[in-house]
Motif scaffolding. Structure first.
Motif, mmCIF file in Angstrom:
data_model
loop_
_atom_site.group_PDB
_atom_site.id
_atom_site.type_symbol
_atom_site.label_atom_id
_atom_site.label_comp_id
_atom_site.label_asym_id
_atom_site.label_seq_id
_atom_site.Cartn_x
_atom_site.Cartn_y
_atom_site.Cartn_z
ATOM 1 N N GLU A 1 -9.561 36.172 47.345
ATOM 2 C CA GLU A 1 -8.227 35.488 47.564
ATOM 3 C C GLU A 1 -7.271 35.537 46.754
ATOM 4 O O GLU A 1 -7.398 35.643 45.128
ATOM 5 N N ASN A 2 -6.216 36.227 47.038
ATOM 6 C CA ASN A 2 -4.652 35.745 45.751
ATOM 7 C C ASN A 2 -4.496 34.410 45.958
ATOM 8 O O ASN A 2 -4.041 33.352 46.622
ATOM 9 N N LEU A 3 -4.743 34.473 44.526
ATOM 10 C CA LEU A 3 -5.067 32.699 43.669
ATOM 11 C C LEU A 3 -2.840 32.390 43.851
ATOM 12 O O LEU A 3 -2.398 31.261 44.180
ATOM 13 N N LEU A 4 -2.259 33.379 42.722
ATOM 14 C CA LEU A 4 -1.255 33.202 42.622
ATOM 15 C C LEU A 4 -0.399 34.496 42.982
ATOM 16 O O LEU A 4 -0.816 35.279 42.106
ATOM 17 N N ILE A 5 0.997 33.725 42.815
ATOM 18 C CA ILE A 5 2.058 35.522 43.463
ATOM 19 C C ILE A 5 3.350 35.279 42.517
ATOM 20 O O ILE A 5 3.590 34.343 42.526
ATOM 21 N N LYS A 6 3.626 36.164 41.988
ATOM 22 C CA LYS A 6 5.033 35.822 40.728
ATOM 23 C C LYS A 6 5.181 34.611 40.315
ATOM 24 O O LYS A 6 6.176 33.123 40.683
ATOM 25 N N CYS A 7 4.424 34.024 39.995
ATOM 26 C CA CYS A 7 4.095 32.804 38.244
ATOM 27 C C CYS A 7 4.762 33.659 37.639
ATOM 28 O O CYS A 7 4.449 34.331 37.270
ATOM 29 N N ILE A 8 5.775 32.166 37.035
ATOM 30 C CA ILE A 8 5.734 32.481 35.811
ATOM 31 C C ILE A 8 5.011 31.077 34.453
ATOM 32 O O ILE A 8 5.385 29.885 34.494
ATOM 33 N N PRO A 9 3.831 32.219 34.040
ATOM 34 C CA PRO A 9 2.909 30.694 33.357
ATOM 35 C C PRO A 9 3.981 29.818 32.065
ATOM 36 O O PRO A 9 5.181 30.665 31.235
ATOM 37 N N GLU A 10 3.130 29.277 31.809
ATOM 38 C CA GLU A 10 3.340 28.171 30.616
ATOM 39 C C GLU A 10 3.095 29.091 29.833
ATOM 40 O O GLU A 10 1.803 30.050 29.179
ATOM 41 N N ILE A 11 3.745 29.507 28.054
ATOM 42 C CA ILE A 11 2.951 29.563 26.591
ATOM 43 C C ILE A 11 2.348 29.191 25.729
ATOM 44 O O ILE A 11 3.491 28.108 25.732
ATOM 45 N N ARG A 12 1.394 29.460 25.566
ATOM 46 C CA ARG A 12 0.976 28.405 24.456
ATOM 47 C C ARG A 12 0.353 29.815 22.881
ATOM 48 O O ARG A 12 0.059 29.978 23.676
ATOM 49 N N LYS A 13 0.905 28.689 22.031
ATOM 50 C CA LYS A 13 0.607 29.619 20.788
ATOM 51 C C LYS A 13 -0.950 29.005 20.594
ATOM 52 O O LYS A 13 -0.919 28.083 20.059
ATOM 53 N N ILE A 14 -1.953 29.589 19.936
ATOM 54 C CA ILE A 14 -2.872 29.376 19.229
ATOM 55 C C ILE A 14 -3.876 29.936 18.659
ATOM 56 O O ILE A 14 -3.803 31.644 19.164
ATOM 57 N N ASP A 15 -3.736 29.728 17.657
ATOM 58 C CA ASP A 15 -4.583 29.994 16.570
ATOM 59 C C ASP A 15 -3.773 31.563 16.134
ATOM 60 O O ASP A 15 -4.749 31.979 15.682
ATOM 61 N N GLY A 16 -2.693 31.581 16.094
ATOM 62 C CA GLY A 16 -1.380 32.835 15.350
ATOM 63 C C GLY A 16 -1.563 33.436 16.958
ATOM 64 O O GLY A 16 -0.589 34.427 16.755
ATOM 65 N N GLU A 17 -1.690 33.513 17.659
ATOM 66 C CA GLU A 17 -2.109 34.315 18.914
ATOM 67 C C GLU A 17 -1.310 33.467 20.527
ATOM 68 O O GLU A 17 -1.173 31.743 20.564
ATOM 69 N N TYR A 18 -0.406 34.643 21.045
ATOM 70 C CA TYR A 18 0.060 33.573 22.565
ATOM 71 C C TYR A 18 -0.507 33.734 23.340
ATOM 72 O O TYR A 18 -1.009 35.369 24.015
ATOM 73 N N TYR A 19 -0.746 32.800 24.134
ATOM 74 C CA TYR A 19 -1.496 32.890 25.647
ATOM 75 C C TYR A 19 -0.757 32.464 27.015
ATOM 76 O O TYR A 19 0.274 31.670 26.460
ATOM 77 N N ALA A 20 -0.509 33.444 27.429
ATOM 78 C CA ALA A 20 -0.428 32.947 29.554
ATOM 79 C C ALA A 20 -1.377 31.582 30.347
ATOM 80 O O ALA A 20 -2.600 32.524 30.024
ATOM 81 N N LEU A 21 -0.696 31.039 30.195
ATOM 82 C CA LEU A 21 -1.887 29.439 30.367
ATOM 83 C C LEU A 21 -1.144 29.633 32.255
ATOM 84 O O LEU A 21 -0.498 29.002 32.499
ATOM 85 N N VAL A 22 -2.619 30.063 32.690
ATOM 86 C CA VAL A 22 -2.064 30.240 34.226
ATOM 87 C C VAL A 22 -3.115 28.582 35.548
ATOM 88 O O VAL A 22 -4.395 29.436 34.789
ATOM 89 N N PRO A 23 -2.654 28.537 35.609
ATOM 90 C CA PRO A 23 -3.476 26.893 36.411
ATOM 91 C C PRO A 23 -4.054 28.223 38.057
ATOM 92 O O PRO A 23 -3.364 28.600 37.910
ATOM 93 N N VAL A 24 -5.747 26.967 37.967
ATOM 94 C CA VAL A 24 -6.324 27.871 39.139
ATOM 95 C C VAL A 24 -6.520 25.924 39.871
ATOM 96 O O VAL A 24 -6.314 25.592 40.831
ATOM 97 N N LYS A 25 -7.716 25.849 39.074
ATOM 98 C CA LYS A 25 -7.770 24.175 39.530
ATOM 99 C C LYS A 25 -8.477 23.967 40.707
ATOM 100 O O LYS A 25 -8.089 23.597 41.489
ATOM 101 N N LYS A 26 -9.209 24.664 41.191
ATOM 102 C CA LYS A 26 -10.562 24.493 41.713
ATOM 103 C C LYS A 26 -11.870 25.438 41.379
ATOM 104 O O LYS A 26 -11.969 25.259 40.378
#
Length: 506
Positions: A415-440
């Motif tokens: 399955e292609n869950l997400l196409i052309k998603c602009i993710p939210e960025i979170r800074k956690i413990d000094g590193e940047y992470y893209a937060l990509v929703p799945v919810k299933k």
């Protein structure tokens, strides 16, 4: 004439009174056996191997019964079979009680109880057992309340086995101050049920039941349990139970579990339960669920697979270890994220790739390092979000990204869950992470693949996630999104990547 048999100790004579007793289960021997017990109190009474058909037996104070391998008391009575009542102290060894309805994990409850202990004192059962009883293999009541001897005259079960009963072992109302050592309770509807306080269970197994154990207090199912269920499990197994591994319901004065195992089945906290602590234990393919508003704790545990359920929202959890992760009660977040909204952070999570250590790809803007086949999610696991580590992040320059799911057994894209998603960025413990929703929830072993737009054109939405050594070749799955049904080729042997699968992250 009575035959005298010398035991190992030649100063001890053991009389065999069962020479004339019918041993094939064909004739009811209740009166004969009861008379032997009543007339030889204080002696060691040897009960040879055989099947003895009885209705029930009353055990008087001072009784010592010693069975052999395959010594069986069989009863069809819909009532209490072996009765050990008020003020009785006794020792019974190697006796099996066979009920009338031996069914694997029976769902129908009746009134037959194999061993019934009510108000007794120093009762020790060594290597005894019960099966086929549609109430309980053994039921223990009134062994603590208002008894001056409750601290040193206690029922002890050593290596007791209960199987194919409705309840295997039951500490009923005021069934207190009992010790269960090395017991096994399997293929029952409920392996162990307790509403009594101050009981200690060690090195015991409650496996392959419909429900491994049920610990209750207060008023539960219409029954009131005073002085309820403050006790302990140490070094016990709750494995491969179909519904609940263990359920705590209205337990009001705490419970301690240390060094226990939970594989399959739910761990449940219900009603007014409080003060339950599961410590230094391990589990896998399990769920932890709680609707209790009170504090219960999960600490210093190892999760072979991440537990699903709503435990993060209701339990105090500290210093637990998952696959490559530490769960901490107090998050450390280096940004203005409200910690009350932070259910999981990166180090809370359990599925993480290994780091493979090469130069990052930074062309075309920020690079997201994607996970590979190290990140496997078990079947029937809910996935809320995927966190992907972002390198060379510049605010406002985030690219579109994509996320797909692949069957871990076949490498076929499901399955292609997400196409052309602009993710939210979170800074956690000094590193940047893209937060990509799945919810299933997924129904099989899967892993995720992801991609980022490598340039300014939508046609460059490939599956690139790193540069191999110093060459210009990228490890990628193609110049565009792969199609459902395709086998996805991998080239990840030298790629540095980090991907984290979360149940929830808000």
């Amino acid at each position: 004439m009575v035959e005298n048999i010398w035991g190992n100790n030649q100063n001890e004579r053991v009389a065999n009174y069962f020479d004339t007793v019918v041993k094939d289960g064909s004739l009811n021997q209740t009166l004969v056996i009861q008379n032997i017990i009543d007339t030889h109190i204080g002696e060691e009474i040897k009960v040879p191997s055989g099947t003895y058909l009885i209705d029930y037996l009353n055990i008087p104070n001072g009784t010592h019964l010693r069975g052999e391998i395959n010594t069986v008391f069989m009863s069809n009575l819909e009532d209490k079979v072996i009765r050990i009542l008020s003020g009785v102290s006794c020792l019974i060894e190697n006796i099996h009680v066979a009920g009338k309805n031996e069914v694997i994990r029976p769902t129908s409850k009746g009134n037959q109880i194999g061993w019934y202990l009510d108000g007794c004192l120093s009762v020790t059962l060594n290597r005894c057992s019960a099966s086929g009883c549609n109430d309980s293999g053994i039921k223990i009541k009134n062994t603590g309340y208002s008894s001056s001897a409750q601290y040193y005259k206690v029922p002890i079960l050593n290596n007791f086995k209960a199987f194919r009963n409705y309840i295997g072992i039951k500490n009923d109302v005021r069934g207190e101050y009992c010790q269960l050592n090395g017991c096994i309770s399997a293929e029952n509807y409920i392996g162990y049920f307790t509403g009594g306080g101050n009981n200690m269970v060690s090195n015991s197994q409650f496996n392959r039941n419909q429900n491994g154990a049920k610990v209750v207090g207060g008023t539960t199912d219409g029954v009131t349990y005073p002085n309820n269920s403050h006790a302990s499990f140490t070094g016990c197994q709750f494995n491969h139970n179909i519904d609940d591994s263990i359920r705590f319901e209205n337990v009001e004065v705490g419970y301690m579990l240390t060094g226990c195992q939970f594989f399959d089945g739910d761990v449940v906290f219900k009603g007014s339960t409080k003060g339950v602590i599961i410590n230094a234990s391990e589990g896998g393919t399990w769920s932890i669920n709680s609707d209790s508003p009170n504090q219960n704790m999960l600490s210093n545990c190892f999760f072979y697979t991440k537990p699903s359920g709503n435990w993060e929202k209701t339990l105090v959890h500290k210093n637990n270890i998952g696959t490559g992760a530490v769960i901490e009660d107090t998050p450390t977040v280096e940004t203005n994220i409200d910690e009350k909204d932070l259910i999981f952070k990166a180090r809370y999570d359990f599925y993480r790739t290994s780091n493979r250590g090469v130069s990052s790809w930074s062309a075309g803007g920020p690079n997201i390092f994607w996970g590979c086949k190290d990140v496997v999610v078990s079947p029937k696991k809910y996935v809320g979000y995927v966190l992907i580590k972002v390198m060379n992040y510049k605010e406002g320059s985030m690219k579109e990204c994509s996320l797909s799911v692949v069957d871990a057994a076949t490498d076929i894209l499901l399955e292609n869950l997400l196409i052309k998603c602009i993710p939210e960025i979170r800074k956690i413990d000094g590193e940047y992470y893209a937060l990509v929703p799945v919810k299933k929830e997924f129904d099989r072993h899967i892993y995720f693949i992801a991609g980022v737009n490598r340039g300014n054109s939508a046609s460059e939405m490939g599956m690139a996630y790193g540069r191999i050594n110093s060459s210009s070749a990228f490890a990628y799955f193609g110049t565009s999104m792969p199609s459902v049904g395709e086998i996805v080729p991998f080239n990840t042997s030298t790629i540095n990547c980090e991907l984290i699968v979360c149940q929830d992250y808000r």
